[in-house]
Design a protein around this motif. Structure first.
Motif, PDB file in Angstrom:
ATOM      1  N   VAL A 237      81.429 -35.684 -56.061  1.00 52.78           N
ATOM      2  CA  VAL A 237      81.389 -36.769 -55.087  1.00 52.78           C
ATOM      3  C   VAL A 237      81.320 -36.165 -53.697  1.00 52.78           C
ATOM      4  O   VAL A 237      81.915 -35.117 -53.418  1.00 52.78           O
ATOM      5  N   SER A 238      80.567 -36.797 -52.818  1.00 51.89           N
ATOM      6  CA  SER A 238      80.464 -36.323 -51.434  1.00 51.89           C
ATOM      7  C   SER A 238      81.803 -36.512 -50.734  1.00 51.89           C
ATOM      8  O   SER A 238      82.632 -37.334 -51.148  1.00 51.89           O
ATOM      9  N   GLY A 241      82.858 -39.968 -50.115  1.00 50.35           N
ATOM     10  CA  GLY A 241      82.994 -40.820 -51.283  1.00 50.35           C
ATOM     11  C   GLY A 241      81.843 -41.762 -51.528  1.00 50.35           C
ATOM     12  O   GLY A 241      81.905 -42.584 -52.445  1.00 50.35           O
ATOM     13  N   ARG A 242      80.785 -41.648 -50.773  1.00 47.26           N
ATOM     14  CA  ARG A 242      79.699 -42.619 -50.893  1.00 47.26           C
ATOM     15  C   ARG A 242      78.558 -42.176 -51.808  1.00 47.26           C
ATOM     16  O   ARG A 242      77.718 -42.980 -52.189  1.00 47.26           O
ATOM     17  N   THR A 243      78.495 -40.891 -52.142  1.00 46.33           N
ATOM     18  CA  THR A 243      77.410 -40.385 -52.974  1.00 46.33           C
ATOM     19  C   THR A 243      77.982 -39.636 -54.165  1.00 46.33           C
ATOM     20  O   THR A 243      78.877 -38.805 -54.016  1.00 46.33           O
ATOM     21  N   LEU A 244      77.450 -39.941 -55.344  1.00 46.14           N
ATOM     22  CA  LEU A 244      77.793 -39.210 -56.551  1.00 46.14           C
ATOM     23  C   LEU A 244      76.618 -38.327 -56.940  1.00 46.14           C
ATOM     24  O   LEU A 244      75.468 -38.772 -56.934  1.00 46.14           O
ATOM     25  N   ALA A 259      77.498 -44.446 -54.700  1.00 46.56           N
ATOM     26  CA  ALA A 259      78.708 -44.704 -55.477  1.00 46.56           C
ATOM     27  C   ALA A 259      79.005 -46.198 -55.579  1.00 46.56           C
ATOM     28  O   ALA A 259      79.507 -46.668 -56.603  1.00 46.56           O
ATOM     29  N   VAL A 584      87.501 -39.571 -56.089  1.00 48.43           N
ATOM     30  CA  VAL A 584      86.953 -40.017 -54.808  1.00 48.43           C
ATOM     31  C   VAL A 584      87.965 -39.732 -53.706  1.00 48.43           C
ATOM     32  O   VAL A 584      89.168 -39.960 -53.887  1.00 48.43           O
ATOM     33  N   LEU A 589      86.839 -45.797 -52.885  1.00 52.39           N
ATOM     34  CA  LEU A 589      85.604 -45.620 -52.147  1.00 52.39           C
ATOM     35  C   LEU A 589      85.683 -46.166 -50.741  1.00 52.39           C
ATOM     36  O   LEU A 589      85.348 -45.505 -49.772  1.00 52.39           O
TER      37      LEU A 589
END
Length: 735
Positions: A237-238, A241-244, A259, A584, A589
């Motif tokens: 996870v970035s 928390g917005r990109t997986l 995400a 996350v 998120l």
């Protein structure tokens, strides 16, 4: 076996012994073979042993890629190579490419066939549905029988995984090989047998599998969309928390997903999902911060597993497992480069080389860790080298004391120079075992497959700190840890066997503490932000469990009694051999609560004039904390922090990061946050706030808690702003 490197020897159940090849052939064991012209003489004495026959396949067993086969039926008058394997075993995985190459070189017209005999180690591996999935996942195209009761295993005298047994046209046993690394020997003896038996060989192809029992055939799918996944391995996870980032292992690619929505935004890998080993220069110098697909050249992977994000250099590191390589994805340009490995398996247990000159063996997971080097903590990429049962490391930059992790990326090795950095063995002798040691180098691992870093903890010596590297040690069915600092000692947190040091067979499904807990081939671990809890992908139990690091206590959390694919909480959720986990940042998120809700007695932290956060996706924060003279951190009461985006009117707009204060000594600590996705000024989020709850005991013997909040303005643009915000604070001080 004598003469083999540690990781090449076969994996044996307790109480078994190795059986040399010569015991069956009456000739010298490979590699002591005569020249090609004399190879028929090798098979003649083995053929004369008519009393050494191979038992028939167990009746009623499940078959894949073929109907049930018999020595007196479709296999009569063929030279057959039996591959005894179990799908958890990395060494078994390693022999599959050699078997496929042998089949391709020999061809069905030669009267030769390979038959896989799946003989389970773990309970979950006895299930036919799980075996079918493994056959498909590994791309096994030859016939496979599920010898769940190990009937043929026992009747043939097999003692470990992997073992290959060569059988003559009359079902007579010709040769046996245990372990890996002997493909050339197998090929030579098969060639000799085919030459010797050529006049009597049955060259009729094996019958096709009935509908519904064909499981093999690894490869891509030209019709696969970005939203389709096939046996995904690991996930990262970035920092915001917005990109997986998902290792879409079965499609030989890595996919970036939103995400919140699950929408695919980028893909790295060949368009049809075919396996390959190609780098890509990417799209050029777009530094917008977005994740883009490669647009200037084609890249490809083969069975990728571990993925980890390095916010400081906008890198995504990928364990390209089947290529035995580690790759770097530039998240700004989409470019892909190779920083270790050359596409072929290595048998090196000492490392020391760089880039493509350093051959690797099934890298399975990776994590960013500051390791001690010459008395200083230095950023490294640590890789679970499952194929050699070791942990390897690649240095990423200068000492942490000079450039703290999460600081300016200029202090780290430029990404285009990583291929010149030399790999080192951080931990493990290469022997497959559950053995802890006072030094990382002396420890033994058993197919390490998952890595995570718990929060920094106090060491008590006043001038150093240590974090915990947590390892899912799959073949010992345990979760183990390395204390970072000094000689980096290892210990077992839970699972395995706390009495039998070399354990590889203590497994099950039971909650408990330490060695009383039972796991079954865990593949993934992830740490909570405060480091107190480790989430474990207990893969063959189809569950996610929680491990209390301090107490070593394991408890079931998500997943039922069997495999499935259902969402829900606790036992209502179901999984099928989960292999990867990611937590996350902040535990959720978006949104969330403040760390300190009651603000009546909150102290305001000082922010020097001109210090502000930059509106960007990679702002970092470092707050140095000091306690009054004679004070120390409160034992058993971890101090914590949180970074929030603040909306107009002071309301909380969202949590950006959270964690535990890293204690640098009895009276010192630090807050480190990297890769903060700071919203732009104006609109609804004009600023940031940093919260800290600090527990300490003063010189007067009274233990206290101080709540402190820093208010940070946000610049309208990153230009002119600080990429790293640095603050200082004395806990319990005046003003």
């Amino acid at each position: 076996m004598q003469g083999l490197m540690p990781g090449l020897s076969p994996h044996r159940p307790p109480g078994t012994m190795a059986v040399p090849v010569a015991a069956f052939t009456g000739v010298a064991a490979p590699p002591f073979l005569p020249p090609v012209a004399a190879r028929s003489a090798v098979a003649r004495p083995a053929d004369a042993r008519g009393d050494v026959r191979v038992a028939d396949f167990p009746r009623g067993a499940a078959w894949f890629n073929a109907p049930p086969l018999r020595w007196g039926g479709a296999l009569k008058n063929k030279v057959v190579l039996l591959d005894f394997w179990t799908y958890c075993c990395i060494n078994c995985y390693h022999v599959l490419p050699g078997l496929a190459a042998l089949e391709a070189a020999t061809g069905p017209a030669a009267g030769f066939a390979v038959v896989g005999v799946h003989s389970a180690k773990f309970d979950a591996e006895k299930d036919a549905a799980n075996v079918a999935a493994a056959v498909a996942r590994y791309g096994v195209a030859h016939p496979v029988v599920n010898d769940a009761g190990m009937v043929l295993w026992g009747a043939t005298g097999v003692t470990g995984w992997p073992t290959r047994v060569l059988v003559g046209p009359r079902g007579n046993l010709l040769a046996l090989w245990s372990g890996e690394g002997n493909d050339a020997d197998v090929r030579d003896v098969v060639s000799a047998a085919l030459k010797f038996y050529e006049p009597v060989l049955n060259t009729t192809p094996l019958p096709a599998a009935p509908a519904g029992v064909t499981a093999g055939g690894k490869g891509g799918s030209a019709t696969a969309t970005l939203a389709d996944l096939r046996y995904p391995g690991k996930v990262a996870v970035s920092p915001d928390g917005r990109t997986l980032y998902v290792a879409d292992t079965g499609h030989n690619r890595v996919v970036a997903l939103e995400a919140e929505t699950g929408k695919a935004t980028a893909v790295w890998g060949s368009p049809g999902g075919d396996a390959g080993f190609e780098d890509s220069p990417g799209s050029g110098g777009d530094r917008s911060g977005g994740d883009v697909s490669p647009s200037n050249g084609r890249c490809s992977f083969a069975g990728p597993q571990g993925v980890v994000v390095d916010a400081a250099t906008r890198s995504l590191y990928v364990c390209d497992t089947d290529n035995h390589a580690v790759r770097r994805v530039d998240l700004d340009t989409g470019g892909v480069s190779t920083i270790g490995g050359n596409g072929t398996q290595g048998f090196d247990y000492g490392a020391g080389k760089a880039g493509s000159a350093q051959r690797l063996s099934s890298p399975w997971d990776a994590v960013l860790v500051d390791l001690p080097v010459d008395g200083s903590l230095t950023p490294h990429l640590v890789v679970a080298m499952a194929g050699t049962h070791q942990l390897w490391a690649l240095p990423l930059g200068v000492a942490a004391s000079a450039a703290p992790r999460g600081g300016l990326s200029g202090a780290l090795t430029p990404p285009d120079r990583l291929a010149s950095s030399r790999w080192t063995v951080f931990s493990g002798t290469g022997r497959e075992a559950q053995r802890d040691a006072r030094t990382a180098a002396a420890a033994c691992w058993a197919q390490p497959s998952g890595l995570a870093v718990a929060a920094v903890e106090a060491t008590g010596d006043g001038d150093s700190a240590s974090s915990t590297l947590v390892v899912a040690d799959s073949e010992s069915s345990s979760v183990r840890a390395v204390t970072i600092g000094g000689t980096c000692p290892t210990r077992t947190l839970a699972g395995g066997d706390d009495l039998l040091a070399d354990n590889l067979f203590a497994f099950g499904d039971a909650d408990g503490r330490g060695g009383r807990a039972r796991l079954q081939h865990p593949l993934g671990v992830a740490a909570s932000p405060d480091g107190a809890t480790v989430y474990v992908a207990d893969s063959f139990n189809h569950k996610i469990k929680r491990l209390d690091v301090a107490a070593g206590a394991v408890a079931g959390w998500l997943g039922g009694k069997g495999p499935g694919a259902a969402d829900g909480s606790e036992g209502r959720a179901s999984f099928w051999e989960p292999g990867g986990l990611a937590v996350v940042p902040g535990g959720e998120l978006f949104g969330g609560k403040r760390l300190i809700e009651n603000r009546k007695r909150v102290r305001t932290g000082a922010v020097p004039e001109g210090v502000a956060a930059a509106a960007s996706t990679d702002t970092s924060l470092r707050v140095t904390l000091r306690l009054p003279v004679g004070s120390h951190w409160t034992d058993g009461a971890p101090s914590s922090w949180q970074v929030n985006a603040v909306a107009n009117g002071g309301a909380m707009a969202g949590r950006l990061a959270a964690g535990r204060v890293s204690q640098t000594g009895p009276a010192g600590g630090v807050i480190n946050a990297a890769g903060l996705a700071v919203p732009a000024a104006g609109g609804n989020t004009p600023g940031l706030e940093v919260e800290a709850r600090c527990y300490y005991c003063g010189a007067d013997g009274v233990c206290r808690m101080e709540a402190v909040v820093w208010q940070l303005p946000v610049l309208a643009a990153a230009d002119g702003g600080d990429a790293a915000v640095v603050l200082e604070h004395t806990v319990g001080g005046r003003g």
